[in-house]
Design a protein around this motif. Structure first.
Motif, short mmCIF file in Angstrom:
data_model
loop_
_atom_site.label_atom_id
_atom_site.label_comp_id
_atom_site.label_asym_id
_atom_site.label_seq_id
_atom_site.Cartn_x
_atom_site.Cartn_y
_atom_site.Cartn_z
N LYS A 1 43.35 77.64 25.79
CA LYS A 1 44.20 77.98 26.87
C LYS A 1 45.53 77.17 26.70
O LYS A 1 46.55 77.65 27.23
N PHE A 2 45.41 76.15 26.30
CA PHE A 2 46.73 75.09 26.04
C PHE A 2 47.81 75.90 25.14
O PHE A 2 48.93 76.18 25.57
N PHE A 3 47.13 76.48 23.99
CA PHE A 3 47.99 77.10 23.14
C PHE A 3 48.36 78.59 23.65
O PHE A 3 49.49 78.94 22.85
N GLN A 4 47.72 78.95 24.49
CA GLN A 4 48.49 80.19 25.34
C GLN A 4 49.59 79.70 26.00
O GLN A 4 50.47 80.79 26.10
N LEU A 5 49.68 78.39 26.55
CA LEU A 5 50.92 78.14 27.22
C LEU A 5 51.82 77.35 26.73
O LEU A 5 53.08 77.30 26.90
N TYR A 6 51.59 76.75 25.44
CA TYR A 6 52.47 75.90 24.55
C TYR A 6 52.42 76.15 23.19
O TYR A 6 51.28 76.39 22.59
N PRO A 7 53.33 76.58 22.56
CA PRO A 7 53.24 76.89 20.92
C PRO A 7 52.45 75.82 20.07
O PRO A 7 52.84 74.79 20.26
N THR B 1 51.36 53.91 20.50
CA THR B 1 50.49 54.26 21.39
C THR B 1 49.71 55.30 20.26
O THR B 1 49.89 55.70 19.21
N THR B 2 48.27 55.80 20.57
CA THR B 2 47.55 56.65 19.99
C THR B 2 47.06 57.86 20.76
O THR B 2 47.23 58.10 21.99
N ILE B 3 46.54 58.66 20.07
CA ILE B 3 45.91 60.12 20.80
C ILE B 3 44.94 59.69 21.82
O ILE B 3 45.01 60.39 22.93
N THR B 4 43.97 58.57 21.85
CA THR B 4 42.93 58.47 22.92
C THR B 4 43.70 57.73 23.82
O THR B 4 43.27 58.19 25.24
N ALA B 5 44.72 56.88 23.87
CA ALA B 5 45.41 56.40 24.94
C ALA B 5 46.07 57.40 25.78
O ALA B 5 46.26 57.51 26.98
N LYS B 6 46.95 58.42 25.18
CA LYS B 6 47.42 59.63 25.79
C LYS B 6 46.39 60.57 26.54
O LYS B 6 46.77 61.27 27.67
N ILE B 7 45.39 60.56 25.91
CA ILE B 7 44.27 61.44 26.58
C ILE B 7 44.03 60.74 27.99
O ILE B 7 43.90 61.73 28.90
N VAL B 8 43.84 59.57 28.10
CA VAL B 8 43.65 58.84 29.34
C VAL B 8 44.55 58.89 30.20
O VAL B 8 44.32 59.45 31.26
N SER B 9 45.78 58.80 29.79
CA SER B 9 46.96 58.88 30.62
C SER B 9 47.23 60.41 31.18
O SER B 9 47.75 60.55 32.39
N GLN B 10 46.85 61.59 30.41
CA GLN B 10 47.11 62.95 30.58
C GLN B 10 46.02 63.17 31.89
O GLN B 10 46.34 64.17 32.78
N LEU B 11 44.93 62.65 31.84
CA LEU B 11 44.11 63.15 32.57
C LEU B 11 43.93 62.13 33.75
O LEU B 11 42.89 62.21 34.51
N THR B 12 44.88 61.09 33.95
CA THR B 12 44.64 60.07 35.18
C THR B 12 45.33 60.79 36.40
O THR B 12 46.46 61.13 36.61
N GLY B 13 44.56 60.69 37.45
CA GLY B 13 44.95 61.27 38.81
C GLY B 13 44.88 62.50 38.98
O GLY B 13 43.91 63.34 38.17
N ASP B 14 45.03 63.25 40.13
CA ASP B 14 44.90 64.79 40.61
C ASP B 14 45.92 65.50 39.84
O ASP B 14 46.97 65.68 40.43
N GLU C 1 50.59 70.23 30.60
CA GLU C 1 50.70 68.80 30.63
C GLU C 1 49.35 68.08 30.78
O GLU C 1 49.09 67.15 30.32
N ALA C 2 48.48 68.77 31.39
CA ALA C 2 47.07 68.57 31.57
C ALA C 2 46.16 68.93 30.47
O ALA C 2 45.48 68.35 30.00
N LEU C 3 46.30 70.42 30.16
CA LEU C 3 45.59 70.76 28.96
C LEU C 3 45.76 70.20 27.76
O LEU C 3 44.99 70.53 26.84
N VAL C 4 46.98 69.44 27.66
CA VAL C 4 47.21 69.07 26.26
C VAL C 4 46.05 68.04 25.81
O VAL C 4 45.91 67.81 24.65
N ALA C 5 45.63 67.31 27.03
CA ALA C 5 44.60 66.39 26.51
C ALA C 5 43.38 66.82 25.90
O ALA C 5 42.79 66.32 24.86
N PHE C 6 43.13 68.13 26.05
CA PHE C 6 42.05 68.90 25.42
C PHE C 6 42.35 69.15 23.97
O PHE C 6 41.45 69.31 23.23
N ALA C 7 43.60 69.49 23.85
CA ALA C 7 44.14 69.59 22.44
C ALA C 7 44.32 68.40 21.61
O ALA C 7 43.64 68.55 20.53
N LEU C 8 44.50 67.46 22.28
CA LEU C 8 44.33 66.07 21.61
C LEU C 8 42.82 65.37 21.23
O LEU C 8 42.69 65.10 20.25
#
Length: 474
Positions: A212-218, A420-433, A440-447
């Motif tokens: 789903k992420f790669f359908q929105l971002y190259p 920073t690392t991949i794991t740290a950005k997964i946390v930051s991208q999924l923090t909050g509502d 920008e939210a689906l990129v956490a799954f790609a990471l």
């Protein structure tokens, strides 16, 4: 009925069934164990398992399926509201929980009154909660109460029915021991299947959301981009290369710390230490593996970072701008990995046949020469596997990186820079509502998928090396 009470009642029925089955078997055999196929306890456990397994299975399936059914039933009531349906249903569930907490009749309470009373009870409702949300929550609460009642009735009916059936068929000739063993084997198989199904579910969730992420971002911009600058308002640059570099750089420093210290300690414990020293030194070393990673992160933030800053910062050599840096996270992560490398290497070194040591010593080699030229070369494949397993552990670490390495996504060779690392950005991208329809939210799954593939490859390589080593000496 609360789940806790329902579970305790099922356990009580199983205990009564155990006693009834045991008593019925003994009564049928006239108290003679020789006339019974199995021991009396086997008959009791046969009845208890007949009660527990189907009733707890119904309880688990109902508990898992009920929220989904309730959401699908109530969701049409929120069709005309603004916002994503997932967030709207989250508000509905929160209001329904508030109604349960206060014991309020939804028809007798206003939205503002409910908000004020929940605030007094420590439960906050957002200002965007509408009257439609209150109506949907009332329906959700009503259906939830019905579901709980039906669940209790069905679970207790299954428990009592299966218990009565199992007691009735209990005779001295019943092969109770065999049935209990089959039941235990089935439970073990089910546990293994649950683990496998969970793994498959995690992988499928990553795959579908990554697609789903790669359908929105190259994909080319994601894998080859050198800038990481997410912005939920649009115009994001989501290149993964700075995150990959930070992950590998910190892991490299961690391995440079953990591998020599862990390997040297393993050699000492296996070849030089007396049994008395080994008996207390090895458990003390492995205590490091039991310390939570958040404690290591706080140690990096409050102790190691300031200490390095005092030496390499503006008051010292002037190389370091802040306490959070690659070197800080790498050093602390290396300390955390020492028991992984040490324990695995120690087991592998001890697996080298003693005959190889005796042959080397018999030819006149010293103990250190035997270790360098015989033991370590023989154990090298297994040690390499241990290092790869430690590397995969370091790549997946989160808390040490979040607290000790900083949040800057950059390509730099300076170990005193914050990265920073991949794991740290997964946390930051999924923090909050977050809006999970945005890249920008689906990129956490790609990471996460990228990290999964890397660590899976390292684990497979390590297990292949270790298995090949073990086949050589077993």
């Amino acid at each position: 009925m609360p789940l806790g009470w329902l579970f305790l009642i099922v356990l009580l029925i199983a205990a009564l069934g155990y006693a009834a089955g045991r008593r019925r078997a003994l009564a049928g055999a006239g108290g003679s164990l020789r006339a019974m196929h199995s021991l009396p306890t086997a008959y009791g456990w046969n009845v208890a398992m007949a009660v527990l397994i189907p009733s707890l299975l119904v309880l688990a399936v109902w508990s898992l399926a009920s929220p989904f059914v309730l959401d699908r039933t109530v969701a049409p009531m929120m069709a005309g509201q603004d916002g994503e349906i997932g967030l709207l249903m989250s508000d509905v569930r929160r209001v329904a929980e508030g109604l349960d907490l206060l014991g309020e009749d939804p028809a007798s309470v206003s939205l503002e009154g409910l908000r004020e009373r929940l605030a007094g009870a420590g439960v906050a409702l957002g200002q965007d909660v509408s009257a439609a949300t209150l109506a949907a929550a009332a329906r959700y609460k009503e259906l939830g109460a019905r579901s709980a009642l039906l669940q209790s009735v069905l679970v207790l009916a299954v428990a009592l029915g299966m218990g009565a059936w199992a007691v009735r068929r209990t005779t001295p000739a019943l092969r109770a021991r065999n049935e209990v063993e089959w039941g235990i084997q089935g439970l073990l198989i089910a546990a293994a299947l649950v683990a496998i199904a969970t793994t498959i579910g995690i992988v499928l969730a990553l795959i579908f959301n990554t697609i789903k992420f790669f359908q929105l971002y190259p994909a080319s911009a994601f894998f080859f981009g050198t800038t990481w600058s997410p912005s939920f308002g649009g115009g994001s640059s989501l290149g993964i290369l700075p995150l990959v570099w930070g992950t590998l750089y910190i892991s490299l420093i961690a391995l440079l710390v953990a591998v020599p210290l862990g390997l040297f300690s393993a050699v000492y414990l296996s070849e030089y230490a007396s049994p008395r020293v080994r008996a207390w030194a090895k458990p003390m070393l492995e205590v490091l593996a039991g310390i939570p990673s958040i404690v290591y992160g706080l140690f990096a933030l409050l102790t190691v970072g300031p200490a390095l800053l005092a030496v390499f910062g503006s008051g010292g050599l002037g190389w370091m701008q802040g306490g959070t840096a690659v070197i800080t996270a790498g050093l602390v992560m290396g300390i955390m990995l020492i028991p992984f490398v040490s324990s695995l290497s120690d087991d592998i070194i001890n697996a080298v046949p003693q005959a190889m040591r005796d042959g080397s010593l018999g030819l006149g080699a010293t103990q250190s020469e035997t270790i360098r030229q015989v033991v370590l070369p023989a154990a090298l494949p297994g040690i390499a596997g241990a290092i790869l397993l430690a590397a995969s552990r370091s790549i997946g670490e989160t808390m040490i990186v979040v607290l000790g390495a900083g949040a800057a996504a950059r390509l730099s060779l300076n170990p005193f820079d914050a990265m920073t690392t991949i794991t740290a950005k997964i946390v930051s991208q999924l923090t909050g509502d977050q809006d999970f329809t945005s890249p920008e939210a689906l990129v956490a799954f790609a990471l996460g998928m990228t990290l999964f593939v890397v660590t899976l490859g390292l684990n497979i390589l390590a297990l292949w090396i270790v298995r090949r080593y073990r086949e050589q000496y077993e």
